[in-house]
Design an enzyme around this catalytic site. Structure first.
Site: not given
Length: 399
Positions: A12, A97, A185, A245, A383
């Protein structure tokens, strides 16, 4: 496939880090063996790795000229240190990912040259993530020639959303050209949906609102294990405020910045992706712990706004699926920031959401009051485990 026949390696790649995990391939699915990361790539890198049982494998900081300067060099460091963790077992496949899959990739995919070319075209839609994802894939191909690589997409889980949830109010030609709400996500949401279903099949078949709150943050409405709506849209910039963000912003503000303030698109991009959110509002950091400790008015306002926006979107997500049976907090802030959870849930009693202060402070698995109409849960996401499972599935289909 015999038990522990080999290892599925998961990578990842982030902007300044490379997370990795190893899973034994067993008939029952992937079993965690080790995990770690090289963080601070390009600055002050550090390698940390542990076994699934928590035993240290490596912990090394660089302060000289031999420090890894990029993701390829970081992966080289990881590869050289894998022998201690692999115990001679082969690497069967490598799962990655990949943040954006666009319209073409709605399921995990074996990576080849054509796949890489298609993923390159999506870089402008996820500029903080996609380039690093692709660098990780190239570095893995260099270090593990011939080993199958699999891309697992953060957008794939949301492809079950209906047209109304995916479209923008633009002429149809824009939707046909791929300008639509993709959501992100997805690997985290897929894991949470599966975990809740395994724990409580009735609840898992019901209506969940999952709040993935970390440096990147979003919410997802899940009904019967399927994504029905999400706060992120065309890019990972949309929705609630995040670490750096802005989240959702009036498009007119962007036009004003360009036309009236004289900002270039590059300057606006940098502001919205890197200089906004919790860090920009607080003037302190994107780390909630540092913001809470700052004690300034700007820090308090940042947390207040973040909680307000999450709370508002919980209501919107519940409306999109006709109600809510459970609210699930996950990811770094969701799993660990009790104060933020309390701020968010304050005022949601009309939905049947009421926190138990003691349970929340103790980070209990269920933090709602006993007998509440809506369960409020805290779950650690995984994940990497989802990526390992998907990668193993692709390898099995390939024979």
């Amino acid at each position: 496939m015999s038990p522990d026949a080999g290892i599925v390696l998961v990578l990842n790649a982030g902007s300044s880090s490379l997370k990795f995990a190893g899973f034994a391939a067993t008939p029952a699915g992937p079993r965690p063996r080790f995990a770690g990361q090289v963080e601070g790539i390009g600055a002050a890198p550090r390698l940390v790795a542990k076994t699934a049982a928590g035993e240290g494998i490596a912990d090394h900081r660089w302060d000289g000229g031999d420090a890894p300067a990029n993701h390829a060099e970081a992966l080289g460091v990881i590869v050289r240190g894998l022998d201690k963790a692999l115990h001679g077992e082969p690497i069967l496949g490598i799962g990655h990912r990949v943040v954006h899959g666009g319209t073409d990739f709605a399921a995990p995919m074996r990576i080849d040259d054509a796949t890489m070319a298609a993923l390159e075209t999506l870089v402008p839609l996820a500029p903080l993530h996609q380039p690093h994802n692709l660098v990780g894939i190239r570095a893995a191909a260099e270090h593990f020639p011939g080993v199958p690589q699999v891309a697992c997409f953060d957008t794939a889980f949301h492809r079950t959303q209906g047209w109304a949830a995916q479209t923008f109010a633009l002429p149809p030609r824009f939707y046909d050209a791929g300008i639509r709400r993709y959501g992100f996500h997805g690997l985290s949401y897929e894991y949470i949906a599966r975990r809740i279903a395994a724990e409580d099949p009735t609840l898992g078949a019901g209506r969940l609102v999952v709040a993935h709150l970390g440096n990147g943050a979003s919410l997802c409405a899940i009904e019967g294990g399927r994504s029905r709506a999400s706060t992120m849209g065309f890019t990972a910039l949309d929705g609630i405020p995040m670490g750096t963000r802005s989240g959702q912003i009036d498009p007119g503000v962007i036009l004003h910045m360009i036309d009236r303030l004289g900002m270039t698109t590059a300057e606006v991009t940098k502001l919205l992706y890197n200089g906004s959110g919790l860090k920009g509002m607080s003037g302190v950091s994107q780390d909630v712990r540092q913001i809470e400790a700052a004690g300034t008015e700007a820090a308090a306002h940042a947390l207040e706004h973040f909680a307000f926006r999450v709370r508002r979107e919980i209501g919107a997500m519940a409306a999109s699926i006709g109600g809510i049976d459970a609210l699930v907090f996950t990811a770094g802030i969701g799993e660990n920031a009790q104060g933020v959870r309390a701020r968010i849930c304050a005022g949601l009693e009309f939905l049947g959401i009421t926190l138990d202060a003691a349970r929340n402070a103790a980070h209990a698995a269920e933090i709602s009051v006993a007998g509440a109409a809506v369960k409020v849960l805290v779950r650690r996401t995984d994940e990497e485990g989802m990526i390992a499972g998907h990668t193993l599935g692709v390898l099995n289909r390939l024979g």
